[in-house]
Design an enzyme around this catalytic site. Structure first.
Site, short mmCIF file in Angstrom:
data_model
loop_
_atom_site.label_atom_id
_atom_site.label_comp_id
_atom_site.label_asym_id
_atom_site.label_seq_id
_atom_site.Cartn_x
_atom_site.Cartn_y
_atom_site.Cartn_z
N ASP A 13 -9.37 10.40 0.03
CA ASP A 13 -9.93 11.69 0.46
C ASP A 13 -9.44 12.76 -0.53
O ASP A 13 -8.50 12.53 -1.28
CB ASP A 13 -9.61 12.04 1.93
N GLU A 44 -7.49 4.64 0.76
CA GLU A 44 -7.58 5.74 1.75
C GLU A 44 -8.06 7.02 1.09
O GLU A 44 -7.51 8.11 1.32
CB GLU A 44 -6.20 5.97 2.41
N ASN A 67 0.85 -1.19 0.00
CA ASN A 67 0.00 0.00 0.00
C ASN A 67 0.89 1.24 0.00
O ASN A 67 1.89 1.29 0.72
CB ASN A 67 -0.84 -0.05 1.29
C1 XIL Z 1 -3.29 8.46 9.76
C2 XIL Z 1 -4.50 8.51 10.69
O1 XIL Z 1 -5.62 8.89 9.94
C3 XIL Z 1 -4.25 9.50 11.80
O2 XIL Z 1 -5.29 9.42 12.76
C4 XIL Z 1 -2.92 9.22 12.48
O3 XIL Z 1 -2.66 10.22 13.44
C5 XIL Z 1 -1.81 9.17 11.46
O4 XIL Z 1 -2.11 8.22 10.47
N1 XIL Z 1 -1.42 6.90 5.27
C6 XIL Z 1 -1.74 5.79 6.01
C7 XIL Z 1 -2.61 5.93 7.21
O5 XIL Z 1 -1.43 4.66 5.60
O6 XIL Z 1 -2.30 4.98 8.19
C8 XIL Z 1 -2.53 7.31 7.80
O7 XIL Z 1 -3.48 7.41 8.85
C9 XIL Z 1 -2.76 8.35 6.74
C10 XIL Z 1 -1.71 8.25 5.66
#
Ligand code: XIL
Length: 441
Positions: free
Chosen positions: A256, A254, A190
């Site tokens: 957004d 993920e 990932n």
């Molecule tokens: C982020 C979380 O959303 C936060 O709450 C935490 O403080 C930091 O990590 N890439 C990833 C995720 O693979 O695990 C991350 O998540 C965001 C970026």
């Protein structure tokens, strides 16, 4: 999401679209999963959050609960409470779980990062961690992000505890250990900024190809998809396709789309177009198995903490009302009941700029009102009086019979909210040269 009071549906804000088909049903009908990242304390402490998490999605990813610093804060002392809670919630709601993540450079416990371990010790510690965590959830995890974020932007390996101790072979080792611990979980690598075709995704591509060639257990790649407004890469679908062509599953893990605050209607409309483009790219490739958003609502998002001045990145606003992005995802998944864009649809005008005996030059301008936008536009019309298009610029045009179809050049495929794009062409005519009606989509 019925936050019903005694007044029932009448009490819902008009934007709530209470009767809309949940995303999970739309996604299931398309054969993909739709997921989101969740935190245990919110599932138990925030009814609106839990209602959305439980009813809209077919997959949940623990946002932090399965990271090493969460599960083993002190060496040998485990805390599985939050991860167990999320797995139980998912099972109660007939949802799958994406395990996130076994091997990462970040969110590791202090005892591990500052323990002064030798390479051999680190290797043994990592093997044990994977065996312990993936073993604990054996049979309950649909897919594991086995290794997270192993590359730099230029495609070289990121310097990390693991790479520095074990070299690039740590990736294949981690995959093998994960397979042993949970033979039925799909095993993923990932990363972020690997959504389009670029140096970093090339590195991931070359790595997974060589892992497959070596017989290492790799099932899929996760494209995190933390995007900036208006910057979904135009090569997203082609990139998904090339990984699929290697025989791998691809997941958007993920998603957004962050914007500079404050949010405006125009930015929210662009965001809706961006979310829609991601869903469409995934649906267009058979082995794109699903899409996970990163955080339920704008109130839950990690973005404002990490990207100062940015936010509003998710499908729900801070009051858990669905945003235009939510409706765009629903529509892209085949749902109905969308809200029309506030400013109406994008339109095209056709103007003859110059005309002489037998020849002419014309321009087409595509304009989007505030609140609407286009990505990868198409313009088409019929030449009803025998005109022939001879040469176009700033677009690629074809004429078949009377029908002319134009698509963007590489640089002008997006018409932003409140903006316009023009292209021109030369043609021939005889008798008359009437202006056709241009449709744009
Ligand atoms: C982020 C979380 O959303 C936060 O709450 C935490 O403080 C930091 O990590 N890439 C990833 C995720 O693979 O695990 C991350 O998540 C965001 C970026």
């Amino acid at each position: 999401m019925c936050v019903c009071t005694a007044l029932g549906a009448l009490a819902l804000p008009s934007t709530a679209h209470a009767a809309d088909t949940p995303l999970r049903d739309l996604a299931a009908a398309k054969g993909i999963h739709i997921g989101n990242a969740v935190a245990g304390y919110k599932l138990s402490g925030n009814a609106q959050y839990a209602a959305i998490a439980g009813t809209q999605f077919t997959s949940l990813t623990p946002e932090n609960a399965m990271k090493w610093s969460s599960v083993e804060p002190a060496r040998g002392s485990y805390n599985w409470a939050e991860a167990d809670q999320i797995v139980a919630f998912a099972q109660e709601h007939d949802q799958q779980v994406r395990g996130h993540t076994l091997v990462w450079h970040s969110q590791n416990p202090g005892w591990l990062t500052s323990g002064g371990f030798s390479a051999a010790e680190l290797r043994a510690i990592l093997e044990r961690h994977i065996a312990t965590e993936a073993g604990r959830y054996r049979g309950k995890i649909a897919a594991w992000d086995v290794v997270n974020e192993m590359f730099n932007e230029d495609g070289t390996y990121r310097s990390s505890l693991w790479y520095n101790a074990m070299g690039p072979g740590y990736v294949a080792d981690a995959l093998r250990w994960a397979r042993q611990a949970d033979p039925n979980a799909k095993l993923y690598l990932n990363d972020y900024n690997v959504e389009g075709i670029n140096a970093k995704s090339d590195a991931l591509y070359n790595l997974v190809r060589s892992l497959k060639a070596q017989g290492a257990p790799i099932d899929g790649v996760g494209l995190q998809a933390h995007f900036v407004l208006g910057q979904v890469p135009s090569t997203l679908q082609a990139n998904i396709q090339r990984f699929a062509d290697l025989g791998l599953d691809v997941a958007i893990t993920e998603l957004d789309v962050r914007m500079q605050l404050p949010a405006t209607d125009a930015k929210l409309a662009q965001q809706a177009a961006d979310y829609s483009a991601v869903v469409k790219a995934c649906l267009a490739v058979g082995r794109c198995v699903g899409i996970t958003g990163w955080d339920i609502s704008d109130a839950d998002s990690w973005v404002p903490d990490v990207f100062p001045g940015y936010g509003a990145a998710t499908m729900y606003d801070a009051n858990y009302r669905p945003k235009p992005a939510y409706h765009a995802v629903a529509t892209a998944l085949g749902g109905g009941g969308t809200t029309p864009p506030p400013g109406g649809a994008c339109t095209a005008t056709y103007a003859v700029a110059n005309q002489w005996g037998g020849g002419f030059t014309a321009n087409v301008t595509i304009t989007c009102p505030p609140g609407s936008s286009l990505t990868n536009w198409q313009a088409a019309w019929d030449f009803g009086a025998g005109q022939r298009l001879t040469q176009a610029w700033n677009a690629g045009c074809r004429q078949e019979g009377t029908r002319v179809t134009c698509s963007p050049a590489s640089w002008n495929g997006s018409v932003p909210s409140g903006g316009s794009v023009s292209f021109g062409f030369n043609g021939t005519w005889s008798g008359s040269n009437p202006v056709p009606a241009v449709t744009v989509s």
